[in-house]
Scaffold this motif. Structure first.
Motif, PDB file in Angstrom:
ATOM      1  N   ARG A 134       0.763  -1.398  -0.285  1.00  0.00           N
ATOM      2  CA  ARG A 134      -0.255  -0.501   0.161  1.00  0.00           C
ATOM      3  C   ARG A 134       0.706   1.737  -0.215  1.00  0.00           C
ATOM      4  O   ARG A 134       0.503   2.323  -0.423  1.00  0.00           O
ATOM      5  CB  ARG A 134      -0.830   0.043   1.073  1.00  0.00           C
ATOM      6  CG  ARG A 134      -1.838  -0.991   1.269  1.00  0.00           C
ATOM      7  CD  ARG A 134      -3.178  -1.214   2.056  1.00  0.00           C
ATOM      8  NE  ARG A 134      -2.791  -0.648   3.277  1.00  0.00           N
ATOM      9  CZ  ARG A 134      -2.775  -2.381   4.423  1.00  0.00           C
ATOM     10  NH1 ARG A 134      -3.154  -3.111   3.777  1.00  0.00           N
ATOM     11  NH2 ARG A 134      -2.335  -1.549   5.610  1.00  0.00           N
ATOM     12  N   LYS A 135       2.072   1.049   0.982  1.00  0.00           N
ATOM     13  CA  LYS A 135       2.899   2.369   0.789  1.00  0.00           C
ATOM     14  C   LYS A 135       3.535   2.630  -0.740  1.00  0.00           C
ATOM     15  O   LYS A 135       3.767   3.970  -1.087  1.00  0.00           O
ATOM     16  CB  LYS A 135       3.899   2.202   1.626  1.00  0.00           C
ATOM     17  CG  LYS A 135       5.068   3.288   2.027  1.00  0.00           C
ATOM     18  CD  LYS A 135       5.893   2.874   3.255  1.00  0.00           C
ATOM     19  CE  LYS A 135       6.790   4.249   3.621  1.00  0.00           C
ATOM     20  NZ  LYS A 135       7.416   5.088   2.218  1.00  0.00           N
ATOM     21  N   ALA A 136       4.007   1.833  -1.322  1.00  0.00           N
ATOM     22  CA  ALA A 136       4.167   1.728  -2.260  1.00  0.00           C
ATOM     23  C   ALA A 136       3.710   2.827  -3.225  1.00  0.00           C
ATOM     24  O   ALA A 136       4.176   3.243  -4.417  1.00  0.00           O
ATOM     25  CB  ALA A 136       5.020   0.367  -3.701  1.00  0.00           C
ATOM     26  N   ALA A 137       2.698   1.893  -3.210  1.00  0.00           N
ATOM     27  CA  ALA A 137       1.349   2.066  -4.495  1.00  0.00           C
ATOM     28  C   ALA A 137       0.956   4.210  -3.907  1.00  0.00           C
ATOM     29  O   ALA A 137       0.454   4.239  -5.047  1.00  0.00           O
ATOM     30  CB  ALA A 137      -0.060   1.512  -4.320  1.00  0.00           C
ATOM     31  N   ALA A 138       1.241   4.174  -2.875  1.00  0.00           N
ATOM     32  CA  ALA A 138       0.471   6.255  -2.380  1.00  0.00           C
ATOM     33  C   ALA A 138       1.388   6.516  -3.253  1.00  0.00           C
ATOM     34  O   ALA A 138       1.731   7.149  -3.733  1.00  0.00           O
ATOM     35  CB  ALA A 138       0.577   5.506  -1.244  1.00  0.00           C
ATOM     36  N   ASP A 139       3.176   6.184  -2.796  1.00  0.00           N
ATOM     37  CA  ASP A 139       4.664   6.531  -2.700  1.00  0.00           C
ATOM     38  C   ASP A 139       4.316   6.733  -4.019  1.00  0.00           C
ATOM     39  O   ASP A 139       4.778   7.684  -5.403  1.00  0.00           O
ATOM     40  CB  ASP A 139       5.754   6.313  -2.549  1.00  0.00           C
ATOM     41  CG  ASP A 139       5.819   6.088  -1.048  1.00  0.00           C
ATOM     42  OD1 ASP A 139       5.135   6.554  -0.895  1.00  0.00           O
ATOM     43  OD2 ASP A 139       6.501   5.422  -0.107  1.00  0.00           O
ATOM     44  N   LYS A 140       3.926   5.517  -5.461  1.00  0.00           N
ATOM     45  CA  LYS A 140       3.778   6.139  -6.815  1.00  0.00           C
ATOM     46  C   LYS A 140       2.576   6.590  -7.714  1.00  0.00           C
ATOM     47  O   LYS A 140       3.526   7.616  -7.962  1.00  0.00           O
ATOM     48  CB  LYS A 140       3.493   4.349  -6.960  1.00  0.00           C
ATOM     49  CG  LYS A 140       4.097   4.259  -9.015  1.00  0.00           C
ATOM     50  CD  LYS A 140       3.212   3.089  -8.867  1.00  0.00           C
ATOM     51  CE  LYS A 140       3.729   2.816 -10.766  1.00  0.00           C
ATOM     52  NZ  LYS A 140       3.892   1.389 -11.232  1.00  0.00           N
ATOM     53  N   LYS A 141       1.318   6.689  -6.481  1.00  0.00           N
ATOM     54  CA  LYS A 141       0.671   8.094  -6.678  1.00  0.00           C
ATOM     55  C   LYS A 141       1.435   9.107  -6.771  1.00  0.00           C
ATOM     56  O   LYS A 141       0.867  10.320  -7.355  1.00  0.00           O
ATOM     57  CB  LYS A 141      -0.888   7.389  -6.445  1.00  0.00           C
ATOM     58  CG  LYS A 141      -1.560   8.516  -6.616  1.00  0.00           C
ATOM     59  CD  LYS A 141      -2.663   8.397  -5.704  1.00  0.00           C
ATOM     60  CE  LYS A 141      -4.221   9.399  -6.504  1.00  0.00           C
ATOM     61  NZ  LYS A 141      -5.770   8.919  -5.316  1.00  0.00           N
TER      62      LYS A 141
END
Length: 360
Positions: A134-141
């Motif tokens: 989830r953190k990787a997805a949020a950072d990517k967005k």
């Protein structure tokens, strides 16, 4: 030789004086108009420069506020990460103490503690993996949104291109570091899971009491459910923080875009005002040149009349004077008409410019 007429000479002298005074007044008026136009242009340029300076100052303040906000968010994230590491270290220390105390208990207690540890490790690994995803997805967005804002800003100003490139390089480095950390965490979790599985298999093989094992499993499941609920709650809080940060960055980008649009509108308006002032100045200069030329022609004609009046009779002088007055009146009327036409052209130009600006 023709007889001189004192009254006619006096009248001619008065007319010459009136023409000279009129010419001097016209020249003074042209000089005053030129000076006033120059002052208006200087005032307009000064006002445009002040507006531009104010817009630049406001944009710099907005950029500084956005940078401060971003730095505060990064500091908060670092503090949260440090606190999480400290909590994890404390938990690890506590677990080690518990394992040391459990070493003094019986074999059954050791098996129960091992089973609990294995279940906790598995749930923790799953929770850590899910939170990392989830953190990787949020950072990517968030990185994609920051990159889009930086791209738009780079199209507006060249100086922002350097900042955008630095931000992209930093984002790429952060992303690569996050990926490396995620891979290391995943590898470590896999190793811990394998070791726990191996140990649990040995313990299960050595277990003799099926009922005691079932009771230990029930207790472990209950404790695991509690830990899983706590991990899910913590992950939800981290996701909410990431969403809040992304929303703040989008708001800052929108405010920056609005400021850029307002500055472009102000620059466009200032350019239109300078164009209108330049057109008005050119029209005034053309009018002054036309008036000056007409005055010179009138002066030349009057000098010719005065030169030829010496060889003419009194009646011819009077007739020539009447013709000259008629010519002067025609010149004056022509100058007035040209002035009115010039003013009309200037006014229509200003009106069309203003309409085009408002329509755009």
């Amino acid at each position: 030789m023709a007889e001189r007429n004192p009254a006619a000479d006096k009248k001619a002298a008065a007319e010459r004086k009136a023409a000279a005074d009129k010419k001097a007044a016209a020249e003074r008026k042209a000089a005053a108009d030129k000076k006033a136009a120059a002052e208006r242009k200087a005032a307009a340029d000064k006002k445009a420069a002040e507006r531009k300076a104010a817009a630049d100052k406001k944009a710099a303040a907005e950029r500084k506020a956005a940078a401060d906000k971003k730095a505060a968010a990064e500091r908060k994230a670092a503090a949260d990460k440090k606190a999480a590491a400290e909590r994890k270290a404390a938990a690890d220390k506590k677990a080690a103490a518990e394992r040391k105390a459990a070493a003094d208990k019986k074999a059954a207690a050791e098996r129960k503690a091992a089973a609990d540890k294995k279940a906790a490790a598995e749930r923790k690994a799953a929770a850590d993996k899910k939170a990392a995803e989830r953190k990787a997805a949020a950072d990517k967005k968030a990185a994609a949104e920051r990159k889009a804002a930086a791209d738009k800003k780079a199209a507006e100003r060249k100086a922002a291109a350097d900042k955008k490139a630095a931000a992209e390089r930093k984002a790429a480095a952060d992303k690569k570091a996050a990926e490396r950390k995620a891979a290391a965490d995943k590898k470590a979790a896999a190793e811990r899971t394998a070791a726990a599985d191996k140990k649990a298999a040995a313990e299960r093989k050595a277990a003799a009491d099926k009922k005691a094992a079932a009771e230990r499993k029930a207790a472990a499941d209950k404790k695991a459910a509690e830990r899983k609920a706590a991990a899910d709650k913590k992950a939800a809080e981290r996701k909410a923080a990431a969403d809040k940060k992304a929303a703040a960055e989008r708001t800052a980008a929108a405010d920056k875009k609005a400021a850029a649009e307002r500055k472009a509108a102000a620059d466009k308006k200032a350019a239109a005002e300078r164009t209108a002032a330049a057109d008005k100045k050119a029209a005034a200069e053309r009018k002054a040149a036309a008036d000056k030329k007409a005055a010179a022609e009138r002066k030349t004609a009057l000098n010719q009349v005065l030169a030829t009046s010496k060889l003419k009779t009194v009646s011819e002088k009077k007739r020539d004077q009447r013709n000259e007055f008629l010519k002067i009146s025609i010149y004056v009327d022509t100058g007035k008409v040209l002035g009115l036409v010039t003013l009309g052209v200037v006014a229509s130009t200003i009106l069309m410019t203003a309409l085009a600006f408002f329509v755009s």
